[in-house]
Design an enzyme around this catalytic site. Structure first.
Site, PDB file in Angstrom:
ATOM      1  N   ARG A  48      -2.153  -6.194  -7.793  1.00 19.33           N
ATOM      2  CA  ARG A  48      -1.000  -7.104  -7.702  1.00 19.33           C
ATOM      3  C   ARG A  48      -1.043  -8.194  -8.741  1.00 19.33           C
ATOM      4  O   ARG A  48      -0.031  -8.850  -8.991  1.00 19.33           O
ATOM      5  CB  ARG A  48      -0.987  -7.776  -6.308  1.00 19.33           C
ATOM      6  CG  ARG A  48      -0.755  -6.844  -5.164  1.00 19.33           C
ATOM      7  CD  ARG A  48      -1.222  -7.469  -3.879  1.00 19.33           C
ATOM      8  NE  ARG A  48      -2.657  -7.704  -3.942  1.00 19.33           N
ATOM      9  CZ  ARG A  48      -3.420  -8.025  -2.909  1.00 19.33           C
ATOM     10  NH1 ARG A  48      -2.877  -8.173  -1.723  1.00 19.33           N
ATOM     11  NH2 ARG A  48      -4.708  -8.212  -3.059  1.00 19.33           N
ATOM     12  N   LYS A  70     -15.590  -8.529   7.067  1.00 16.45           N
ATOM     13  CA  LYS A  70     -15.049  -9.530   7.997  1.00 16.45           C
ATOM     14  C   LYS A  70     -14.634  -8.771   9.247  1.00 16.45           C
ATOM     15  O   LYS A  70     -14.220  -7.627   9.170  1.00 16.45           O
ATOM     16  CB  LYS A  70     -13.786 -10.186   7.439  1.00 16.45           C
ATOM     17  CG  LYS A  70     -13.967 -10.952   6.173  1.00 16.45           C
ATOM     18  CD  LYS A  70     -12.653 -11.555   5.725  1.00 16.45           C
ATOM     19  CE  LYS A  70     -11.638 -10.494   5.375  1.00 16.45           C
ATOM     20  NZ  LYS A  70     -10.394 -10.945   4.823  1.00 16.45           N
ATOM     21  N   HIS A 129       0.840  -1.208   0.000  1.00 18.11           N
ATOM     22  CA  HIS A 129       0.000   0.000   0.000  1.00 18.11           C
ATOM     23  C   HIS A 129       0.875   1.259   0.000  1.00 18.11           C
ATOM     24  O   HIS A 129       0.625   2.206  -0.742  1.00 18.11           O
ATOM     25  CB  HIS A 129      -0.873   0.058   1.264  1.00 18.11           C
ATOM     26  CG  HIS A 129      -1.949  -0.974   1.379  1.00 18.11           C
ATOM     27  ND1 HIS A 129      -2.037  -1.839   2.445  1.00 18.11           N
ATOM     28  CD2 HIS A 129      -3.014  -1.258   0.576  1.00 18.11           C
ATOM     29  CE1 HIS A 129      -3.111  -2.605   2.292  1.00 18.11           C
ATOM     30  NE2 HIS A 129      -3.716  -2.276   1.170  1.00 18.11           N
ATOM     31  N   SER A 176      -2.759  -7.864   3.260  1.00 17.75           N
ATOM     32  CA  SER A 176      -3.018  -7.707   4.698  1.00 17.75           C
ATOM     33  C   SER A 176      -3.371  -9.056   5.313  1.00 17.75           C
ATOM     34  O   SER A 176      -2.931  -9.383   6.416  1.00 17.75           O
ATOM     35  CB  SER A 176      -4.167  -6.721   4.915  1.00 17.75           C
ATOM     36  OG  SER A 176      -3.865  -5.470   4.356  1.00 17.75           O
TER      37      SER A 176
END
Ligand code: PNS
Length: 160
Positions: free
Chosen positions: A90, A41, A17, A128
């Site tokens: 990505r 989540k 990031h 993450s």
């Protein structure tokens, strides 16, 4: 003022990031890191923890500020006067999902343009979720996350 928003869950922010943020910051007058308040989540880090880690990590980027939002991203972007949304990608998988989101956001707010920025090759595998999984099993994530996040992960899980 050309303002961009860089939205995400940032649970937690990673060096991937930060790489994207560092690349786009000079292109805009200001970039607002927009932290989603209610991540679907259950997040590992509270909103306050995520904001504090990001603020510590962007100290060297004077045109970057950090804020949080709830609801639709396009509404937040309008409120801060942003002309662009920045998202890192990505992989081809990211690209598919991001183009879908970009087109939905474009439908909601045609003036807002999404810019997709490829992640640096050395961070293309960093997410993450993986960082949390690896740190949660006691392994070292140094180099993949800023030091503020490394410290916070150690506080949650114990030192690697
Ligand atoms: O870091 P993430 O979890 O990939 O970020 C996703 C995020 C926060 C950019 C996305 O879920 C979002 O914009 N949520 C806000 C609600 C919204 O605007 N939804 C419509 C997007 S097309």
């Amino acid at each position: 003022m050309k303002i961009a928003v860089f939205p995400g869950s940032f649970d937690p922010i990673t060096n991937g990031h930060l790489d994207v943020l560092t690349r786009v910051a000079p292109i805009f007058d200001a970039v607002v890191v927009a932290v989603l308040q209610n991540v679907n989540k259950r997040p590992l880090f509270t909103l306050e923890e995520r904001l504090a880690m990001i603020r510590a990590a962007v100290q060297g980027l004077p045109t970057v500020r950090v804020d949080s939002f709830a609801g639709l991203l396009v509404d937040f972007a309008r409120d801060v006067g942003a002309v662009a949304v920045i998202r890192g990608i990505r992989s081809a998988g990211d690209c598919t999902m991001e183009v879908q989101m970009a087109n939905m956001n474009r439908r909601l707010q045609p003036q807002l343009t999404t810019l997709l920025v490829p992640a640096a090759a050395e961070y293309a595998f960093v997410s993450s979720s993986l960082v949390k999984e690896v740190a949660g099993h006691g392994s070292d994530v140094t180099g993949l996350v800023p030091s503020s996040v490394g410290l916070a992960l150690s506080a949650k899980f114990g030192p690697a």
